[in-house]
Enzyme design. Structure first.
Site, PDB file in Angstrom:
ATOM      1  N   ASP A   1      36.999  59.333  47.167  1.00  0.00           N
ATOM      2  CA  ASP A   1      36.684  60.678  46.692  1.00  0.00           C
ATOM      3  C   ASP A   1      35.672  61.291  47.654  1.00  0.00           C
ATOM      4  OD1 ASP A   1      36.645  62.960  45.147  1.00  0.00           O
ATOM      5  OD2 ASP A   1      36.424  61.889  43.261  1.00  0.00           O
ATOM      6  N   LEU A   2      35.469  62.594  47.533  1.00  0.00           N
ATOM      7  CA  LEU A   2      34.643  63.316  48.496  1.00  0.00           C
ATOM      8  C   LEU A   2      33.230  62.718  48.589  1.00  0.00           C
ATOM      9  CD1 LEU A   2      34.554  65.741  50.427  1.00  0.00           C
ATOM     10  CD2 LEU A   2      33.736  67.111  48.503  1.00  0.00           C
TER      11      LEU A   2
END
Length: 393
Positions: A229-230
């Site tokens: 994820d970011l």
């Protein structure tokens, strides 16, 4: 160091992309082609990019179809329709030149305080796996890669805080919270998984070798792409699992994470990690091989990008009809005491209560691009139009 690019077409308040400055379906393909051409001609090896786009309930871009959120579609119990909706969304993403679709969200959620309930299919792992798997299979009809979010236990974070610690035993983690992912991978062929922000038993998922490599890859046979994820790999430092970004990169590589969404750790920091002896070059080669394999399978090395990207001739009426069916089947009438509905002509007043009655963005849900004025009818004006002889307020 960029091998993939995320959310080039995404438009929302967070990206500050609007109807005025964002890409449209008419311009997106041209822009992505230009980026591919530049990358092929100006980088050392000329390896084409993979473009990833958000797609939990439609492609999160200007001018695309917006579906009901997953929590609404879950109530349809219509796996066949969910597969068709995935196909519709995937066709729009493919037609604009992207290769990866971030979705569906398979987090199992049982705490209504968690801010991302609407993205999920709810609390039942079998329903989430069947519906999410059908959506993922539909997305992948056009050689797209569907990325399942977020592995694992993301939806049961402590106190309902996004990305917080997940207090969960190993049995529930593997047999309940991970079940939708296993089902979507093994039965429906999902090709990618995104790691979660949270930690399990003190170890953040993006650096959890037991969870990702031992269980997901070795035990369950997952051969696809693992994407963080970011900035989740950066989070290994703030979680004090890693001393710096190069050590965080080493932990993620050992866990089997192929792509660093955000790019802070898998660039020069990963080179430093190899030089320091924190991770072997052969292990990095394993991840690179996996990414290149998917790029070859998608034909990226065969496309010269010297003209326009091949466009898909879509029947948008078909998309709209399926979307309308999904919206209708999402509606649940809990009780109709004394046959309140349909409203009789004798009803003189109808009260519409709540701040979202005439709020386009909130009614459509998060992960939605800006909509042109007049393209969406919210609850209040919709009722006013239907109940012209009734006083609505």
């Amino acid at each position: 160091h960029i091998g993939s690019s995320w959310a080039v077409m995404r438009a929302d308040p967070w990206t500050q992309k609007t109807l005025q400055n964002g890409l449209t379906p008419e311009t997106a393909g041209t822009v992505l082609n230009e980026m591919q051409l530049w990358n092929r001609k100006n980088t050392r090896l000329g390896i084409p990019l993979m473009f990833a786009e958000e797609a939990p309930h439609g492609h999160m871009a200007i001018g695309t179809t917006v579906l009901p959120t997953a929590i609404g579609r879950a109530s349809t119990f219509n796996k066949k329709l969910e597969n068709i909706l995935g196909w519709c969304v995937g066709s729009e993403i493919w037609a604009q030149g992207a290769q990866i679709a971030f979705g569906p969200v398979l987090d199992i959620v049982r705490d209504p305080r968690w801010s991302r309930v609407e993205e999920t299919y709810g609390e039942d792992p079998v329903l989430a796996g069947q519906m999410g798997g059908a959506y993922a299979k539909g997305l992948q009809e056009y050689t797209l890669i569907s990325t399942l979010k977020h592995f694992a236990a993301h939806g049961i974070s402590e106190g309902g805080h996004n990305g917080n610690t997940a207090q969960v035993g190993r049995r529930e983690l593997l047999s309940v919270l991970s079940y939708p992912f296993v089902l979507a991978i093994q039965q429906f062929g999902a090709k990618s998984v995104m790691t979660a922000y949270n930690d399990v038993d003190g170890i953040p998922c993006s650096g959890n070798k037991w969870l990702l490599r031992d269980e997901l890859r070795n035990e369950w046979g997952f051969k696809g792409l693992l994407i963080s994820d970011l900035y989740a790999i950066n989070g290994l430092v703030s979680a004090r699992i890693a001393a710096d970004y190069s050590e965080a990169a080493a932990l993620a590589v050992k866990a089997g994470v192929d792509i660093d969404l955000g790019g802070s750790c898998y660039g020069k920091q990963l080179v430093q990690a190899v030089k320091k002896g924190l991770v072997s070059e052969s292990l990095v080669d394993e991840l690179v091989r996996r990414v290149l394999t998917h790029k070859f399978r998608q034909g990226l090395f065969d496309n010269k990008f010297d003209k326009s990207f091949p466009k898909l001739e879509q029947d948008m009426t078909y998309d709209e009809d399926c979307n309308l069916n999904a919206a209708r089947e999402s509606v649940i009438l809990l009780k109709n005491e004394n046959r309140t509905l349909p409203l009789s002509k004798e009803v003189k007043k109808v009260a519409v209560i709540g701040p979202n009655a005439d709020n386009v963005y909130n009614m459509l849900g998060d992960y939605t691009a800006p909509q042109a004025d007049g393209s969406v009818i919210t609850g209040l004006p919709g009722l006013c139009a239907q109940l012209a002889a009734t006083r609505v307020g």
